[in-house]
Motif scaffolding. Structure first.
Motif, PDB file in Angstrom:
ATOM      1  N   SER A   1       0.828  -1.192   0.000  1.00 28.77           N
ATOM      2  CA  SER A   1       0.000   0.000   0.000  1.00 28.77           C
ATOM      3  C   SER A   1       0.875   1.260   0.000  1.00 28.77           C
ATOM      4  O   SER A   1       0.594   2.228  -0.714  1.00 28.77           O
ATOM      5  N   MET A   2       1.958   1.230   0.772  1.00 31.48           N
ATOM      6  CA  MET A   2       2.911   2.345   0.790  1.00 31.48           C
ATOM      7  C   MET A   2       3.497   2.577  -0.597  1.00 31.48           C
ATOM      8  O   MET A   2       3.566   3.698  -1.090  1.00 31.48           O
ATOM      9  N   ASN A   3       3.902   1.473  -1.229  1.00 33.25           N
ATOM     10  CA  ASN A   3       4.484   1.522  -2.562  1.00 33.25           C
ATOM     11  C   ASN A   3       3.570   2.179  -3.583  1.00 33.25           C
ATOM     12  O   ASN A   3       3.977   3.031  -4.346  1.00 33.25           O
ATOM     13  N   LEU A   4       2.315   1.726  -3.594  1.00 32.14           N
ATOM     14  CA  LEU A   4       1.411   2.141  -4.661  1.00 32.14           C
ATOM     15  C   LEU A   4       0.750   3.478  -4.380  1.00 32.14           C
ATOM     16  O   LEU A   4       0.478   4.245  -5.296  1.00 32.14           O
ATOM     17  N   THR A   5       0.429   3.745  -3.100  1.00 31.49           N
ATOM     18  CA  THR A   5      -0.371   4.929  -2.807  1.00 31.49           C
ATOM     19  C   THR A   5       0.286   5.875  -1.820  1.00 31.49           C
ATOM     20  O   THR A   5      -0.236   6.964  -1.582  1.00 31.49           O
ATOM     21  N   GLY A   6       1.372   5.444  -1.198  1.00 30.54           N
ATOM     22  CA  GLY A   6       1.999   6.293  -0.191  1.00 30.54           C
ATOM     23  C   GLY A   6       1.237   6.295   1.115  1.00 30.54           C
ATOM     24  O   GLY A   6       1.577   7.014   2.049  1.00 30.54           O
TER      25      GLY A   6
ATOM     26  N   LEU B   1      -1.960   2.392   5.469  1.00 33.32           N
ATOM     27  CA  LEU B   1      -3.103   1.520   5.748  1.00 33.32           C
ATOM     28  C   LEU B   1      -3.775   1.088   4.450  1.00 33.32           C
ATOM     29  O   LEU B   1      -4.297   1.931   3.718  1.00 33.32           O
ATOM     30  N   PRO B   2      -3.815  -0.208   4.164  1.00 32.05           N
ATOM     31  CA  PRO B   2      -4.443  -0.666   2.920  1.00 32.05           C
ATOM     32  C   PRO B   2      -5.926  -0.267   2.849  1.00 32.05           C
ATOM     33  O   PRO B   2      -6.452  -0.036   1.765  1.00 32.05           O
ATOM     34  N   GLN B   3      -6.587  -0.166   4.020  1.00 34.33           N
ATOM     35  CA  GLN B   3      -7.994   0.222   4.045  1.00 34.33           C
ATOM     36  C   GLN B   3      -8.185   1.629   3.483  1.00 34.33           C
ATOM     37  O   GLN B   3      -9.213   1.933   2.883  1.00 34.33           O
ATOM     38  N   ILE B   4      -7.204   2.507   3.744  1.00 32.77           N
ATOM     39  CA  ILE B   4      -7.259   3.872   3.232  1.00 32.77           C
ATOM     40  C   ILE B   4      -6.617   3.921   1.841  1.00 32.77           C
ATOM     41  O   ILE B   4      -7.116   4.576   0.928  1.00 32.77           O
ATOM     42  N   GLY B   5      -5.512   3.184   1.697  1.00 30.66           N
ATOM     43  CA  GLY B   5      -4.787   3.181   0.430  1.00 30.66           C
ATOM     44  C   GLY B   5      -5.681   2.784  -0.742  1.00 30.66           C
ATOM     45  O   GLY B   5      -5.585   3.355  -1.829  1.00 30.66           O
ATOM     46  N   LEU B   6      -6.566   1.837  -0.512  1.00 26.66           N
ATOM     47  CA  LEU B   6      -7.452   1.375  -1.578  1.00 26.66           C
ATOM     48  C   LEU B   6      -8.331   2.512  -2.103  1.00 26.66           C
ATOM     49  O   LEU B   6      -8.722   2.508  -3.265  1.00 26.66           O
TER      50      LEU B   6
END
Lengths: 592, 86
Positions: free
Chosen positions: A197-202, A205-210
């Motif tokens: 999630s950090m990689n793709l969206t910075g 939290l994957p819940q927020i990253g999505l």
């Protein structure tokens, strides 16, 4: 350090931990063996329930299912969590107040009938065996991929570990190992998810990253994913493609089935008080939700990574696709397992991955010289396991994922095996065949039944019968159509009597089984289906996996109607129901 | 249990509470997550379409809240009707 060595160290350390706990938490009485002496703190029981519930399928398969089905996989997310609301309000506190050891025991006492108890034992064993085979397979697969031992050896090692803590410690040993296994599995699941999630969206939290934008871009991740998959002829990720009726009924069947699965219900017999059973269900769902709300992020991000790895440039341009010879290492590793397969149909040395069942898109693709989808196999199970490699995470994360997959499979297997062995030693042996048996003898019988159940589960894991793949239809269908209604009516309807309950369970069970067998073959033997498993043949368009909710409805209706025209239950049964409806006095309840 | 009337009142209060919770339970999952998903998807929260968010995230959060709410309300009902443990 070599990945292989590191994986052996991490997995070995977790196994030593489980065995250490087993020696510390030996069971001395039947109460400890069946319900951990009813002394488990509600938060800890919630954690143990989380591990008990989250199986190899939740850990390994669910994110893959989401990755390839998108929105339509929401039924599993809602179905496998919403059941806990039913469990917390409709069953757990009352069954805890009842205060005995097994689910069939409640059904037998409440409906004053050995027949009812035996019907419940049969449903429990069929549902639990179906479920446990998948766990044993999961253990074999995880060993095979990460430790490079044969499948059979993997299953045998798994059986050995479960044997140590389940036979020695019964529910007590299982509870404390499940708590440790929960910690291992949730770390193994969330750590790679956070990295990706950090990689793709910075966003960590994957819940927020999505729901965030892609790193260095204004485009939202989900919009990007929708565009990427639809550009290659796949259906939209965020839109519905299944039939609404089946989505609703499957969700309902999974919810009711979840609440009716005996290995989950008995976890709530282990807490000290009725009010602990209520809050413990909440804690269980908190711990489950940690994984279940992470899974949608994992699924979507894994799909996006996969698509982008292969479609490196513009779609339709001769250089837009990944050159096969330049494929990444994880691709090669998974090809070796056969779970990922490529065939260069148009001989251009590049990989074309698209939906060739989409006619409109196929026509366009042909004009570019594409000759069909070249990713001939993309097993959805590799999504979680390959994730750390795809995201180029350090080796210790990969080792942790191996330990997590094993923890998920072993903890669920142990819970199921306990449900099976207690049904045999407590319900069949002590309840029916050898009523005068001493506690010491029953405890020994419990250990022998456990050892036998482990041997059967291991054997079936190595030689899976046709029904092993039908967990959703069979285990959830049976729990939904037979066990859940009998338990709920036993608490909420004083008027339902022996005849009503037995006929209700049998009609619910048989209608569901026959409906499943009708379209999937009698006992899942290939070629014996009565009609092709297609929407045109289904009754009202209901797919077999979704029928559990209909079976439950049939069970409710039959039980209530039959009870209406037959004599009401005896007075002491009505008192029993009144007594389990109030928490007061639960502390003094005993196992006998 | 103090008396039969109080016991049946306690039970009615319990059933009322759980029916209320089941309504919310059904709305967030079946109504928001499935039946009205297309309509709700017209609304965006960040990158999430709202219907999609309820189906894959929101319903699960709501379930957790519902169980703790139930446990808390039942705790007060237990004390009010004097049927609590210990």
């Amino acid at each position: 350090m070599e990945l292989q060595t590191l994986t052996y160290i991490v997995v070995g350390a977790t196994f030593l931990l489980y065995i250490g706990i087993a020696i510390w938490a030996r069971a001395a009485t039947t109460g400890e063996f069946y319900v951990a002496g009813k002394g488990v703190h509600p938060v800890l029981n919630g954690m143990a329930t989380g591990a008990d519930w989250m199986s190899a399928a939740s850990f390994i398969s669910m994110a893959g299912l989401i990755a390839f089905k998108g929105y339509d996989a929401s039924v599993y997310l809602m179905g496998w969590t919403g059941g806990y609301v039913l469990l917390a309000m409709l069953l757990a506190p009352y069954l805890r107040k009842f205060g005995k050891f097994t689910v069939p025991e409640f059904i037998g006492d409440r409906y004053y009938s050995q027949t009812a108890r035996i019907v419940a034992v049969i449903c429990l064993i069929v549902a639990s065996i179906t479920y446990v085979i998948g766990q044993m397979k999961g253990v074999g697969v995880a060993f095979g991929r990460f430790l490079e031992v044969d499948f059979e050896t993997g299953v045998l090692v798994g059986m050995g570990i479960v044997f140590v803590y389940a036979v020695l410690g019964g529910m007590k040993g299982i509870t404390y190992t499940q708590i440790a296994q929960y910690v291992v599995l949730i770390l193994a699941y969330t750590v790679p998810a956070v990295f990706i999630s950090m990689n793709l969206t910075g966003n960590a939290l994957p819940q927020i990253g999505l729901g965030s934008t892609m790193t260095g871009s204004e485009t939202y991740l989900l919009d990007k994913l929708d565009q990427v998959v639809m550009d290659l002829g796949f259906s939209s990720y965020t839109q519905q493609s299944g039939e609404t009726l089946n989505l609703v009924l499957l969700t309902l069947s999974l919810m009711i089935g979840t609440a009716g699965l005996p290995h989950v219900i008995i976890r709530f017999f282990t807490v000290p008080r009725v009010k602990d059973a209520r809050s413990s269900a909440g804690w269980a769902l908190v711990f489950i939700a940690l994984l279940y709300t992470t899974a949608p992020g994992v699924g979507a991000m894994a799909r996006l990574n996969l698509m982008n790895t292969i479609q490196t440039g513009e779609i339709g341009s001769p250089t837009g696709n990944l050159v096969y010879a330049e494929r990444p290492d994880w691709f090669k590793n998974w090809e070796k397992t056969g779970l990922l397969a490529f065939e260069d149909k148009n001989g251009d040395g590049r990989i074309q991955y698209y939906n060739d069942a989409n006619k409109e898109f196929s026509a366009k693709a042909e004009a570019w010289g594409w000759k069909g989808n070249e990713m001939t196999k993309v097993d959805r199970d590799i999504m979680v396991l390959a994730n750390p490699e795809i995201a180029k995470l350090p080796n210790w994360v990969i080792a942790l994922v191996a330990a997590g997959g094993l923890a998920a499979a072993l903890s669920t297997a142990a819970g199921l095996l306990l449900a099976i062995s207690s049904a045999i030693s407590h319900d069949l042996l002590k309840g029916v065949f050898a009523k005068g048996i001493s506690e010491k003898a029953e405890l020994m019988a419990g250990r022998i039944a456990m050892a036998g159940a482990i041997a059967v589960a291991g054997y079936l894991g190595m030689n899976p019968p046709g029904f092993a793949a039908q967990v959703v239809a069979l285990a959830f269908g049976l729990a939904a159509s037979s066990i859940f209604p009998a338990l709920m009516m036993g608490i909420f309807n004083k008027r339902v009597n022996r005849a009503g309950a037995i006929l209700g369970m049998l009609t619910g069970l048989l209608s569901t089984l026959i409906y499943i067998f009708w379209f999937k073959g009698w006992f899942f033997v290939p070629g014996t289906a009565m009609a092709a498993n297609t929407p045109d043949n289904w009754f009202l368009g209901i797919q077999p996996e979704s029928f559990g909710a209909v079976g439950a409805l049939i069970n409710f209706v039959v039980a209530i109607l039959v009870s209406k025209v037959t004599a009401p239950p005896p007075e002491h049964i009505q008192h029993l129901v009144e007594d389990i409806r109030v928490p007061k006095g639960a502390g003094s309840a005993t196992g006998h | 249990m103090t008396s039969d009337t109080s016991a049946s009142e306690y039970w009615r209060a319990n059933v009322r509470l759980l029916v209320g919770i089941l309504i919310v339970w059904a709305i967030v999952s079946y109504v928001f997550g499935i039946l009205l998903v297309d309509q709700l998807n017209a609304i965006h929260i960040g990158g999430y379409k709202l219907g999609f968010w309820f189906a894959q995230q929101g319903s699960i959060y709501t379930f957790v809240i519902l169980i703790f709410f139930y446990a808390w309300r039942m705790g007060s009902l237990d004390r009010k009707f004097d049927v609590h443990e210990d």
